[in-house]
Motif scaffolding. Structure first.
Motif, mmCIF file in Angstrom:
data_model
loop_
_atom_site.group_PDB
_atom_site.id
_atom_site.type_symbol
_atom_site.label_atom_id
_atom_site.label_comp_id
_atom_site.label_asym_id
_atom_site.label_seq_id
_atom_site.Cartn_x
_atom_site.Cartn_y
_atom_site.Cartn_z
ATOM 1 N N UNK A 122 23.689 43.427 66.306
ATOM 2 C CA UNK A 122 25.150 43.986 66.753
ATOM 3 C C UNK A 122 24.802 45.010 67.522
ATOM 4 N N UNK A 123 23.778 45.772 67.393
ATOM 5 C CA UNK A 123 23.859 47.091 68.199
ATOM 6 C C UNK A 123 23.388 46.559 69.678
ATOM 7 N N UNK A 124 22.513 45.522 69.783
ATOM 8 C CA UNK A 124 22.193 44.962 71.136
ATOM 9 C C UNK A 124 23.359 44.331 71.766
ATOM 10 N N UNK A 125 24.172 43.530 71.128
ATOM 11 C CA UNK A 125 25.561 43.026 71.569
ATOM 12 C C UNK A 125 26.426 44.153 71.970
ATOM 13 N N UNK A 126 26.721 45.089 71.419
ATOM 14 C CA UNK A 126 27.643 46.214 71.541
ATOM 15 C C UNK A 126 27.124 46.946 72.671
ATOM 16 N N UNK A 127 25.918 47.049 72.873
ATOM 17 C CA UNK A 127 25.355 47.792 74.008
ATOM 18 C C UNK A 127 25.700 46.962 75.283
ATOM 19 N N UNK A 128 25.280 45.555 75.401
ATOM 20 C CA UNK A 128 25.767 44.485 76.415
ATOM 21 C C UNK A 128 27.202 44.883 76.704
ATOM 22 N N UNK A 129 28.195 45.038 75.651
ATOM 23 C CA UNK A 129 29.641 45.219 75.809
ATOM 24 C C UNK A 129 29.871 46.411 76.590
ATOM 25 N N UNK A 130 29.335 47.481 76.418
ATOM 26 C CA UNK A 130 29.057 48.641 76.856
ATOM 27 C C UNK A 130 28.932 48.660 78.340
ATOM 28 N N UNK A 131 27.467 48.077 78.417
ATOM 29 C CA UNK A 131 26.936 48.150 79.799
ATOM 30 C C UNK A 131 27.986 47.040 80.684
ATOM 31 N N UNK A 132 28.900 46.065 80.170
ATOM 32 C CA UNK A 132 29.543 45.375 81.026
ATOM 33 C C UNK A 132 30.785 46.280 81.544
ATOM 34 N N UNK A 133 31.232 46.887 80.605
ATOM 35 C CA UNK A 133 32.311 47.991 80.942
ATOM 36 C C UNK A 133 31.882 48.912 81.971
ATOM 37 N N UNK A 155 33.417 38.890 74.539
ATOM 38 C CA UNK A 155 32.681 38.026 73.565
ATOM 39 C C UNK A 155 31.458 38.768 73.318
ATOM 40 N N UNK A 156 30.670 39.690 74.042
ATOM 41 C CA UNK A 156 29.698 40.514 73.167
ATOM 42 C C UNK A 156 30.280 41.332 72.026
ATOM 43 N N UNK A 157 31.419 42.140 72.419
ATOM 44 C CA UNK A 157 31.739 42.893 71.378
ATOM 45 C C UNK A 157 32.179 41.862 70.213
ATOM 46 N N UNK A 158 32.921 40.989 70.169
ATOM 47 C CA UNK A 158 33.418 40.124 69.050
ATOM 48 C C UNK A 158 32.114 39.803 68.380
ATOM 49 N N UNK A 159 31.030 39.056 69.057
ATOM 50 C CA UNK A 159 29.758 38.948 68.394
ATOM 51 C C UNK A 159 29.213 39.919 67.700
ATOM 52 N N UNK A 160 29.177 41.024 68.203
ATOM 53 C CA UNK A 160 28.706 42.136 67.525
ATOM 54 C C UNK A 160 29.413 42.717 66.399
ATOM 55 N N UNK A 161 30.625 42.480 66.415
ATOM 56 C CA UNK A 161 31.371 42.751 65.224
ATOM 57 C C UNK A 161 31.209 41.861 64.014
ATOM 58 N N UNK A 162 30.925 40.538 64.542
ATOM 59 C CA UNK A 162 30.884 39.419 63.438
ATOM 60 C C UNK A 162 29.409 39.692 62.737
ATOM 61 N N UNK A 163 28.490 39.984 63.555
ATOM 62 C CA UNK A 163 27.269 40.216 62.972
ATOM 63 C C UNK A 163 26.922 41.328 62.307
ATOM 64 N N UNK A 164 27.793 42.486 62.628
ATOM 65 C CA UNK A 164 27.804 43.529 61.496
ATOM 66 C C UNK A 164 28.475 43.157 60.310
ATOM 67 N N UNK A 165 29.510 42.481 60.336
ATOM 68 C CA UNK A 165 30.064 42.013 58.895
ATOM 69 C C UNK A 165 29.246 40.845 58.349
ATOM 70 N N UNK A 166 28.311 40.399 59.003
ATOM 71 C CA UNK A 166 27.300 39.449 58.110
ATOM 72 C C UNK A 166 26.127 40.355 57.710
ATOM 73 N N UNK A 167 26.191 41.600 57.987
ATOM 74 C CA UNK A 167 25.043 42.506 57.232
ATOM 75 C C UNK A 167 23.863 42.652 58.368
ATOM 76 N N UNK A 168 23.743 42.341 59.442
ATOM 77 C CA UNK A 168 22.908 42.343 60.264
ATOM 78 C C UNK A 168 23.239 43.948 61.156
ATOM 79 N N UNK A 169 22.119 44.749 61.751
ATOM 80 C CA UNK A 169 22.517 45.926 62.406
ATOM 81 C C UNK A 169 21.914 45.992 63.775
ATOM 82 N N UNK A 170 20.560 45.609 63.987
ATOM 83 C CA UNK A 170 19.788 45.581 65.119
ATOM 84 C C UNK A 170 20.525 44.554 66.311
#
Length: 195
Positions: free
Chosen positions: A49-60, A32-47
């Motif tokens: 999504x980086x936070x969401x992807x960090x949460x996905x990485x931390x979960x792993x 869920x963190x990864x998918x939302x991060x990807x989605x936010x990148x596609x909408x043109x946001x960057x900070x």
């Protein structure tokens, strides 16, 4: 999560955002963190999504060895790559280099990660690293005009007009309609002859 994808596919951004937001509340896991991060990148946001992807990485990372469930190492590396993308696009190039480097360490033939890391190095002014990564991409793949053009730009910034001219000429040979390569080659030639 699946409905959010459907809304996203239908360009219903507000509804997709609401569903992705709800998904991370209900199931704060890698996917869920990864998918939302990807989605936010596609909408043109960057900070964000980086936070969401960090949460996905931390979960792993928090899972016991061999206890990552249905998340593969490839997905984990993709999260690092995408976080690198979000960081680079958001102007956090040093952090992006770290993410791309992790991907490259695990996938030393990943030409896209090398290319993106080269862009980050370029933004940091680390031209030798930029050139080294683009040279590696050229060695790994059939060199395309844009890779040659970008390496030529790095050589130009270093003041190495001979190598820049060669790369711009090779880029033009591969993509004769790449107008910027003609301009760059002309400017390099002027500098080479001292005009």
């Amino acid at each position: 999560n699946d409905r959010a994808w459907a809304y996203d596919a239908l360009a219903m951004t507000d509804k997709a955002t609401a569903d992705y937001d709800q998904a991370v509340v209900l199931a704060p896991v890698f996917t869920t963190w990864f998918n939302r991060g990807q989605f936010l990148i596609d909408t043109g946001l960057f900070d964000a999504p980086a936070n969401d992807l960090s949460k996905a990485i931390a979960f792993y990372d928090a899972q016991p060895p061999h206890g990552h469930g249905d998340v593969t190492e490839a997905q984990y590396l993709e999260a690092h790559f995408q976080r690198g993308e979000a960081r680079r696009r958001g102007g956090h190039d040093a952090e992006a280099v770290a993410d791309y480097s992790l991907v490259i360490a695990a996938q030393p033939r990943n030409d896209v990660a090398f290319t993106q890391r080269a862009f980050a190095y370029s933004h940091l002014g680390q031209l030798d690293n930029d050139i080294a990564d683009l040279t590696w991409v050229i060695a790994l793949t059939k060199p395309d005009a844009f890779t040659l053009y970008n390496r030529g730009l790095a050589y130009t910034r270093k003041g190495d007009n001979a190598h820049a001219l060669a790369d711009f000429s090779d880029a033009i040979e591969r993509a004769p309609s790449l107008a910027t390569a003609y301009v760059a080659r002309g400017r390099s030639e002027e500098r080479r002859v001292g005009k």
